[in-house]
Enzyme design. Structure first.
Site, PDB file in Angstrom:
ATOM      1  N   THR A   1      -7.578   4.970  -0.380  1.00 26.98           N
ATOM      2  CA  THR A   1      -7.529   5.360  -1.795  1.00 26.98           C
ATOM      3  C   THR A   1      -8.935   5.533  -2.351  1.00 26.98           C
ATOM      4  OG1 THR A   1      -5.400   4.298  -2.142  1.00 26.98           O
ATOM      5  CG2 THR A   1      -6.807   4.549  -4.083  1.00 26.98           C
TER       6      THR A   1
ATOM      7  N   GLN B   1      -2.207  10.122   7.075  1.00 27.71           N
ATOM      8  CA  GLN B   1      -0.986   9.976   7.862  1.00 27.71           C
ATOM      9  C   GLN B   1      -1.135  10.478   9.291  1.00 27.71           C
ATOM     10  OE1 GLN B   1       1.694   8.293   7.188  1.00 27.71           O
ATOM     11  NE2 GLN B   1       1.066   7.769   5.096  1.00 27.71           N
TER      12      GLN B   1
ATOM     13  N   SER C   1      -7.426   6.161   6.343  1.00 29.83           N
ATOM     14  CA  SER C   1      -7.145   4.777   5.973  1.00 29.83           C
ATOM     15  C   SER C   1      -6.762   3.998   7.219  1.00 29.83           C
ATOM     16  CB  SER C   1      -5.982   4.761   4.971  1.00 29.83           C
ATOM     17  OG  SER C   1      -5.571   3.442   4.713  1.00 29.83           O
ATOM     18  N   ALA C   2      -7.538   2.955   7.541  1.00 27.82           N
ATOM     19  CA  ALA C   2      -7.363   2.272   8.825  1.00 27.82           C
ATOM     20  C   ALA C   2      -6.013   1.575   8.966  1.00 27.82           C
ATOM     21  CB  ALA C   2      -8.496   1.264   9.033  1.00 27.82           C
ATOM     22  N   HIS C   3      -5.486   0.996   7.896  1.00 18.79           N
ATOM     23  CA  HIS C   3      -4.252   0.213   8.066  1.00 18.79           C
ATOM     24  C   HIS C   3      -3.048   1.114   8.334  1.00 18.79           C
ATOM     25  CE1 HIS C   3      -1.963   0.618   4.182  1.00 18.79           C
ATOM     26  NE2 HIS C   3      -3.118   1.136   3.826  1.00 18.79           N
TER      27      HIS C   3
ATOM     28  N   CYS D   1      15.320   4.984  -8.219  1.00 19.70           N
ATOM     29  CA  CYS D   1      15.610   3.571  -8.473  1.00 19.70           C
ATOM     30  C   CYS D   1      14.665   2.653  -7.698  1.00 19.70           C
ATOM     31  CB  CYS D   1      17.054   3.251  -8.118  1.00 19.70           C
ATOM     32  SG  CYS D   1      17.509   3.784  -6.475  1.00 19.70           S
TER      33      CYS D   1
END
Lengths: 462, 462
Positions: free
Chosen positions: A70, A177, A194-196, A320
């Site tokens: 992010t 992704q 993003s590494a995780h 929802c």
């Protein structure tokens, strides 16, 4: 227990764990210090940067480690826009980017810039021609994800990068992704990751800025990471991130083929096993491990809860399940059904048996949720019809109830008759047209109402 | 090997390592997800937040984890300024804040805000009265560190917080250097911290915003951490940070008394062992583990290098050790000698023998550096004098050479005679007056020159 939500976050890869533990003793000092602890930390950081750069396909000095994907996106967009402010203040993004991109675009808009969102096809992909047509002389930056995080559709990055190159506009690719599966092809200018998402630790993102790309870091000055990512370097995590990226890449070819078979199996079997399901996303040009489908007349949150009880962790873009009670912007942009939405993203190493067990459990789970909600069965469509026009008041009722109410009364009007569904639920705007498409009924359109919106459907088939 | 630079970064505390390893298996999932892996991650995050809040002395919902102390400062200042924009655009900081605070202030100034820097006494502390006098009706925010990172001086936070309360101005306290030793007393409004300073892992900062303090997060929207810290939560690191903060606090009272004895020993012995040394910072109101001194006629970088070879890792605020070739802004604001500056900050558990070994090594190391530079010896001040006024051209020569040149010729002028040192080295502005103070000579002032600046010194003692 089967964790099928690797698109949110992947369990730590064993190589990441080893690298993390091994570097805790050497990587805690300040790498800008010249004493031995600092020099050791610097060596680790430099080696990690080289390994990550090689996997991404860039030069080490083009790659900065950030504290998250992010943050990489926020910094990359702000820095590229500022670096190109003389070109203009127009930003192009696809309609299905990650929220970090869209929220950056909001900031740009708030600060007086202009933003164009390139729409997507029903598959979730942008058309390269449509993307190219959005570029203008005053376009400072264009953004396109490598593959979509909710439906897995791969974007035509190489073609869009070529169009950007011709227009003289830098392209930022959010590759969060897809980096596990390989480098991003094409002539992009900036790239984030993003590494995780690939089995690395949390706390590490990548921001790549190609040499020659105009870039001006925003926010308070900080010397670390070429001035592109403030804050003390998180070296053990960075080492673990780089090591695990190499490790997942080493197994990517074999594992991607294996997982693609499994996701193909789910994509093929779910519509056979569960009535009234829409499998969404491109069937071919997609991530190997990710697929998404939506189930008519199903409450996404209840479905997720029941699947969790049955041992499956998946996520959903249903309204929802979101804090804002609106369906995922991705599903909305694609124009597909959002109710009962399920995203399955398989971790590396997922056994085939887990997938088979999921396919065994899903039909009963969906049926139970539908029964609880009083959903109409697909076969029980009576032909008897009464009034020419029916008004269904679904105000205050949330997804999937408005669609269920519609389905219950459609057979009460004759062929050519209309049902007006009055709803103040955001999901209805997406799901009523999607229901019409699935059922072959005609979606006439929406009409303003005193409260909410009236969605008009004409019965054209029995 | 003795690592004496814990103020830069502390080695990982054993409790942090244990907690990190234990939470790698449970803390990798997205805590906003409702499936079991997400719920487990959420439990860990909530528990860490409670533990950290208890140690800081705030409510858990007042504390957000950031990706670094720097990020906490950047976000805290920007958010508090924006939240109070109706009050005005005046920001107050002390002159000796951490660079992350001063760089945030620069951004504020660049964006049209005004900034007042409260000067410090020679001890490095602000005067509460001087601080209070700087507050204005349009002051949106005031910032004051709990203790200085370069010289260890504790700031009068409680008194300044009281003045801020009376003026209706929120006070942000950068507590990065002191959180290991205890909570920050007084009625502060915002507080920041950094885990790797207390033996926690890198990648974790704290931002506390008291209930009722007006605050508006800046930058792109992100829901995580109450909207105050974008990016995926780094839960294993956060757990390790909270656990290690508790652990260091448990041993803080005993360890702080022990380290204070050791730092008192260094403060007392260094001026006895090494000629021409100025020990700086408040002798009493200071951090227990940190002390700083400066050595006349010494090149800081060479000294650090020689100490590193002798097995001691320390840092320095000398100009030659900074990338900008200017002395530390802290030493500058205090008006103390910057050349040959050495900061010693002892990790928890430092054995007394290591300190004694340092005291044994230091005198010879300093003497060797001085000899290499041709520094005048303190005793060899000939009384013979020639011309009334001498001009020393030290243009292009860097610290400590201009001061050495001055010292070499001062005895060549008679009492009442002057030496003009022509220098373009930033450190001279600080070190020539400091030398005069140490030697009892009169510093007349500076004069503009065609190149550089002429620093005028009058010989008033033999």
């Amino acid at each position: 227990m089967s964790y099928f939500d690797v698109a949110s976050s992947a369990p730590l890869h064993p190589v990441a764990r080893q690298a993390l533990q091994a570097s805790l003793d050497e990587g805690w000092a300040d790498p800008s210090r010249l004493y031995r602890e600092g020099r050791r930390a610097r060596l680790l950081l430099d080696a990690a940067r080289e390994a990550a750069a090689e996997a991404v396909g860039c030069r080490p000095d083009e790659l900065a480690f950030t504290s998250s994907g992010t943050r990489a996106v926020h910094a990359g967009i702000a820095g590229a826009l500022a670096g190109r402010h003389r070109a203009g203040r127009h930003l192009v993004v696809s309609a299905v980017e990650h929220s970090s991109v869209l929220h950056s675009a909001e900031v740009h808009r708030r600060e007086g810039g202009t933003v164009s969102e390139v729409p997507v096809l029903r598959s979730g992909a942008v058309s390269p021609d449509a993307y190219a047509a959005t570029l203008r002389p005053d376009t400072a930056l264009a953004c396109l994800q490598s593959a979509n995080h909710e439906v897995g559709t791969e974007q035509p990055v190489a073609a869009v990068a070529e169009a950007c190159r011709e227009a003289g506009v830098p392209l930022l690719v959010d590759a969060a992704q897809s980096l596990a599966w390989g480098p991003v092809a094409g002539g992009w200018s900036l790239l984030t990751g993003s590494a995780h998402k690939w089995g690395g630790p949390a706390g590490v993102g990548l921001l790549v800025v190609r040499k020659g790309v105009r870039y001006a870091s925003q926010g308070p000055v900080d010397e670390r990471e070429s001035g592109r990512s403030p804050g003390f370097e998180n070296i053990p995590a960075v080492v673990a991130a780089a090591a695990s990226l190499r490790a997942v890449r080493a197994e990517a070819a074999a594992e991607s083929a294996r997982l693609r078979e499994l996701t193909d199996r789910i994509r093929a079997r779910v519509p056979e096993l569960v009535p009234d399901v829409e499998v969404v996303g491109d069937p071919v040009d997609r991530l190997p491990h990710l697929l998404t489908f939506s189930c008519l007349y199903v409450d996404g949150e209840t479905l997720l809860h029941e699947l969790d009880r049955a041992g499956f962790s998946v996520s959903s873009g249903s309204s929802c399940t979101s804090s804002t009670l609106t369906p995922s912007h991705v599903l909305k942009a694609m124009g597909v059904l959002s109710e009962g939405n399920v995203r399955v993203s398989l971790p590396v190493g997922t056994p085939a048996e887990d997938v088979d067990r999921f396919l065994a459990v899903l039909p009963g789970t969906v049926a139970a949720v539908r029964e609880k909600l009083g959903a109409p069965s697909a076969t029980a469509s009576a032909v008897t019809a009464g009034r020419d026009s029916i008004l269904v008041d679904a105000l205050g009722k949330r997804c999937p109830i408005p669609v269920i109410e519609l389905a219950k009364v459609i057979t009460d009007v004759p062929l050519g008759g209309t049902v007006r569904v009055l709803s103040d639920d955001e999901a209805a705007r997406l799901d009523i047209p999607a229901w019409c498409e699935m059922r072959g009924q005609e979606y006439v359109g929406e009409e303003p109402a005193d409260r909410g919106t009236a969605y008009v459907v004409r019965r054209v088939v029995l």
